[in-house]
Design a protein around this motif. Structure first.
Motif, PDB file in Angstrom:
ATOM      1  N   PHE A 245       1.852 -12.516   5.669  1.00  0.00           N
ATOM      2  CA  PHE A 245       1.995 -11.106   6.030  1.00  0.00           C
ATOM      3  C   PHE A 245       3.458 -10.687   6.082  1.00  0.00           C
ATOM      4  CE2 PHE A 245      -2.401 -11.684   7.611  1.00  0.00           C
ATOM      5  CZ  PHE A 245      -2.981 -10.663   6.880  1.00  0.00           C
TER       6      PHE A 245
ATOM      7  N   THR B 268      -6.978  -8.572   2.831  1.00  0.00           N
ATOM      8  CA  THR B 268      -6.215  -9.370   3.799  1.00  0.00           C
ATOM      9  C   THR B 268      -5.445  -8.458   4.753  1.00  0.00           C
ATOM     10  OG1 THR B 268      -4.319  -9.563   2.278  1.00  0.00           O
ATOM     11  CG2 THR B 268      -5.979 -11.307   2.216  1.00  0.00           C
ATOM     12  N   LEU B 269      -5.009  -7.304   4.256  1.00  0.00           N
ATOM     13  CA  LEU B 269      -4.291  -6.353   5.110  1.00  0.00           C
ATOM     14  C   LEU B 269      -5.213  -5.837   6.218  1.00  0.00           C
ATOM     15  CD1 LEU B 269      -1.440  -5.150   5.152  1.00  0.00           C
ATOM     16  CD2 LEU B 269      -2.299  -3.220   3.844  1.00  0.00           C
TER      17      LEU B 269
ATOM     18  N   SER C 157       4.408  -7.572   3.809  1.00  0.00           N
ATOM     19  CA  SER C 157       5.089  -6.423   4.412  1.00  0.00           C
ATOM     20  C   SER C 157       6.405  -6.141   3.699  1.00  0.00           C
ATOM     21  CB  SER C 157       5.328  -6.696   5.902  1.00  0.00           C
ATOM     22  OG  SER C 157       6.095  -5.676   6.493  1.00  0.00           O
TER      23      SER C 157
ATOM     24  N   GLY D 169      -5.530  -8.489   8.780  1.00  0.00           N
ATOM     25  CA  GLY D 169      -4.347  -8.594   9.622  1.00  0.00           C
ATOM     26  C   GLY D 169      -4.251  -7.508  10.672  1.00  0.00           C
ATOM     27  N   LEU D 170      -4.783  -6.304  10.379  1.00  0.00           N
ATOM     28  CA  LEU D 170      -4.735  -5.206  11.345  1.00  0.00           C
ATOM     29  C   LEU D 170      -5.522  -5.513  12.614  1.00  0.00           C
ATOM     30  CD1 LEU D 170      -5.084  -2.009   9.119  1.00  0.00           C
ATOM     31  CD2 LEU D 170      -3.122  -2.656  10.532  1.00  0.00           C
TER      32      LEU D 170
ATOM     33  N   CYS E  37       1.491  -5.730   9.357  1.00  0.00           N
ATOM     34  CA  CYS E  37       0.473  -5.052   8.551  1.00  0.00           C
ATOM     35  C   CYS E  37       0.619  -3.532   8.645  1.00  0.00           C
ATOM     36  CB  CYS E  37      -0.921  -5.480   9.008  1.00  0.00           C
ATOM     37  SG  CYS E  37      -1.334  -7.181   8.583  1.00  0.00           S
TER      38      CYS E  37
END
Length: 768
Positions: A643, A671-672, A647, A675-676, A687
């Motif tokens: 991440f 995947t984002l 980013s 991650g949130l 993220c």
């Protein structure tokens, strides 16, 4: 003014006093069969009181009802516990063992604040006498345990088998007690060590010196803790108690600490005698010597002369401040640059060389030597200046560069030793000398890899076990050198990496099925690029980018999709671990390339470099995104690196992500979304920054009449032909859901708002 609290604490103390006083009667009763529960509760109560007061208040609590203070009671109580431990050779889990640990925690709680205040605090004479008596008994106990282990044939005693790190906490507590009465405890340690050294030296023909050797081992560990504090990652400092005691000492050579250190250094120097080494200095004893010298040298060996300045000074390559102290300066002067520092430095280097050459296969000893002792010597420039002038250091460097003896070190030690030797170049006269020194250190390793990669039968030769081992060790050496990159040695280390670019690619090809070697190749490139990228000019940057692109292409051709093969659960686990390590290395490589600062280039060069870097990053993304999975994101370090890279890429090169294939783009955005909702707030923050960058890019691009994320943002039809919501719409819904209805840290609000704003601008109708 605290009187009410003192009265309350005195009431508590009075309530438990009969459980612990008089200590000898209490201990005898427990040994005769009485339950130990009240006594242990009394010890815990003393610890609880100690946590909420100062040593001075703690001590005077008892004086209102007894002719002595609470610290004296604490000392007498622990003395009785230690006597029981000595008498019964008590094992872990018994009442005396538990009581000792609780009482040690109490001492630590009380004394650690005094030891770290930076003020010279002297305890009352009664307390100092009690602490001195207790420490003497503790040392006697430890020596008895060490001595008993020498006489034991059944393996019940394992004093020498206990690792130094496992004993650290207990020995650190002993050290605090010793410093409370430093005027008595240091002379005690000096006498005990000198007696055993003399006994050993005079009785070299004795049948079995094991008992004395194990006692010396114990004394080395205790003394090392008494003389120097060491926090995690910090340079040790001279304890305040030692500084205080020196005020009354005129001549440094007669200072008790100097006498004690001198005895130990003389004993350590004796290990250079081959006959003595064979009969006296076991690998385990050498571990204690090396550990002591590493800890001692960081504090007492050639301290910075800038102590005389009133300003704060910084050590080379650290960031730790050293403040002026007249007493400390006087104490440290004996082992300074213009006194005994250089002869002692030479002894330490020769001892290090001996441990590496004369103790083959002793992994722990060699690790202590490479990672702690030698590395400690290059932490300050003023020491490096003298280090590189020593014949013993040049001998070590020559042996490392040319002699096959040191190739027997394991790979981690190879890397550490290479890093240390290269860091010592800081002591050379100028940059030219430093670079030549590094070239001489690395020439053999680079030449061998070039020669090996040029062999016609490389595929056959490279698979021999001894060749695999040699290649691994040489790669670790180069990686260690790369980790030591500094401005004055950057040129030589760039040349080192440049000379093995083609060999690295050829070796990656032939070792594609040797996962350990593949990982070493990747890590060398990662560390080399990391050290070089900020220094490179336009042409050099292009060379490095081209090399990284070829590396990624080669890695991709051998690794993409191989995890799709059906494997047993065991093989699947091993493959995941292998892929996890490879992926972390690739993430780090791409992050290093993205970190290149282009501000010093011309405008044309900046645009060209940005395009080149974005292309290699784009290619790298195509490699790493199919390999990422939900299971792999459960590895904390891998998850963080992924991440962090994502980013950074979206903030610096959002157009690169926009150009990904639909499948790869969907994978990245999946995947984002993962991650949130991560538990780690730092990952959530990364993220959110990535999401902000993605939405901002699309808004600005479409505002300028360009396509931005194009179909990715507008939505597409799914496999059933039904339209799906675009990614920005989905993230707008998801982020509002998170902010309005889910739990999150208040610290996240600002970053979340930064991400929400461009999403609203991109999807105003949905927001309404």
């Amino acid at each position: 003014n605290g009187k009410m609290q003192e009265h309350h604490l005195l009431q508590l103390l009075s309530g438990i006093l009969e459980w612990v006083d008089p200590p000898d009667v209490v201990a005898q009763a427990i040994e005769s069969g009485k339950s130990e529960s009240e006594m242990l509760d009394g010890c815990r109560a003393l610890l609880s009181i100690a946590t909420v007061t100062t040593p001075f208040v703690f001590d005077r609590l008892l004086k209102s009802i007894r002719p002595f203070g609470t610290l004296t009671l604490l000392s007498n109580l622990m003395c009785e516990v230690v006597k029981v431990l000595m008498m019964n050779n008590t094992e872990e889990g018994t009442w005396s063992w538990e009581a000792r640990d609780i009482l040690l925690d109490t001492w630590t709680t009380l004394l650690v604040s005094l030891d770290s205040t930076g003020r010279n605090v002297v305890l009352p004479l009664e307390v100092r006498n009690a602490a001195a008596s207790l420490f003497a008994l503790i040392v006697e106990s430890e020596l008895k345990v060490a001595s008993a282990s020498a006489m034991d044939d059944n393996g019940e005693f394992n004093y020498l088998q206990a690792s130094i790190s496992a004993m650290d906490e207990r020995l650190s507590s002993y050290a605090l007690i010793a410093r409370a009465a430093i005027d008595a405890t240091v002379p005690l340690l000096t006498r005990l060590f000198s007696e055993r050294f003399a006994r050993l030296h005079q009785g070299r023909g004795m049948i079995d010196p094991t008992e004395t050797l194990e006692e010396l081992y114990s004394l080395l560990l205790i003394t090392g803790h008494v003389l120097a504090d060491e926090g995690e990652g910090e340079i040790p400092v001279v304890p305040n108690a030692i500084q205080t005691h020196f005020v009354d000492t005129i001549e440094a050579a007669k200072h008790p600490v100097v006498l004690l250190c001198g005895s130990i250094i003389k004993f350590a120097e004796w290990s250079l005698d081959p006959e003595a080494r064979a009969s006296v200095f076991s690998p385990r004893l050498m571990e204690a010597i090396v550990w002591f010298l590493a800890r001692w040298s960081q504090t007492y060996l050639m301290p910075l002369e800038e102590f005389r300045d009133s300003s704060t000074n910084l050590c080379h390559d650290t960031g730790y401040q050293h403040q002026s102290s007249t007493s400390r300066k006087a104490l440290l002067s004996f082992f300074g640059e213009h006194n005994q520092g250089k002869p002692v430095l030479d002894i330490i280097v020769r001892i290090s060389m001996t441990t590496l050459v004369s103790y083959p296969g002793e992994k722990d000893l060699q690790e202590l030597t490479c990672n702690q002792l030698l590395h400690a010597l290059v932490r300050r420039k003023n020491v490096c200046v003298h280090l590189v002038a020593l014949g013993s250091w040049r001998e070590l460097a020559s042996a490392f560069a040319n002699d096959k003896t040191l190739i027997l070190l394991n790979s981690t030690n190879q890397r550490s030793l290479a890093q240390t030797l290269v860091l010592s170049a800081y002591g050379m006269r100028n940059s030219e000398s430093s670079n030549q020194y590094v070239r001489d250190l690395t020439r053999h390793a680079t030449a061998y890899l070039v020669e090996l990669s040029g062999k016609n039968d490389l595929k056959n030769v490279s698979q021999q076990p001894d060749i695999i081992l040699l290649v691994s060790c040489l790669l670790e050496r180069l990686r260690g050198a790369a980790n030591a990159t500094e401005p004055r040695t950057q040129k030589a280390i760039y040349e080192m990496g440049f000379s093995v670019m083609n060999p690295v690619l050829l070796l990656l090809e032939v070792y594609k099925h040797e996962s350990a070697v593949v990982y070493l190749l990747l890590k060398f490139v990662v560390d080399w690029v990391d050290g070089q990228i900020s220094y490179l000019e336009v042409q050099e940057t292009n060379i490095v980018i081209d090399f990284c692109t070829r590396l990624l292409q080669l890695y991709s051709s051998h690794n993409i999709g191989k995890m799709l093969m059906t494997q047993s659960s065991c093989l699947l686990g091993e493959a995941k671990t292998e892929k996890y390590k490879d992926l972390r290395a690739l993430f780090q490589l791409l992050s290093n390339l993205c970190s290149k600062d282009l501000v010093d280039f011309s405008s044309d060069s900046i645009e060209a470099q940005a395009i080149n870097i974005s292309q290699v990053v784009f290619f790298g993304l195509h490699i790493v995104t199919p390999l990422m999975s939900g299971d792999l994101l459960k590895y904390p370090k891998l998850c963080h690196d992924y991440f962090s890279l994502l980013s950074h890429l979206l903030e610096v090169y959002p157009e690169t992500v926009a150009q990904l294939s639909t499948e790869a783009f969907a994978h990245v955005l999946g995947t984002l979304d993962f991650g949130l909702h991560h538990q780690d707030s730092e990952i959530v923050d990364m993220c959110l920054r990535a999401l902000r960058a993605l939405a901002s890019y699309h808004y600005k691009e479409t505002g300028a009449g360009k396509v931005g994320l194009a179909a990715q943002a507008a939505g597409i039809n799914n496999s059933n032909g039904n339209p799906e919501e675009g990614v920005l719409s989905r993230f707008l819904r998801s982020l509002l859901q998170l902010l309005l209805f889910e739990d999150y840290s208040p610290d996240m609000v600002g970053t979340a708002a930064d991400a929400l704003f461009p999403l609203i601008l991109c999807e105003p109708r949905l927001y309404q």
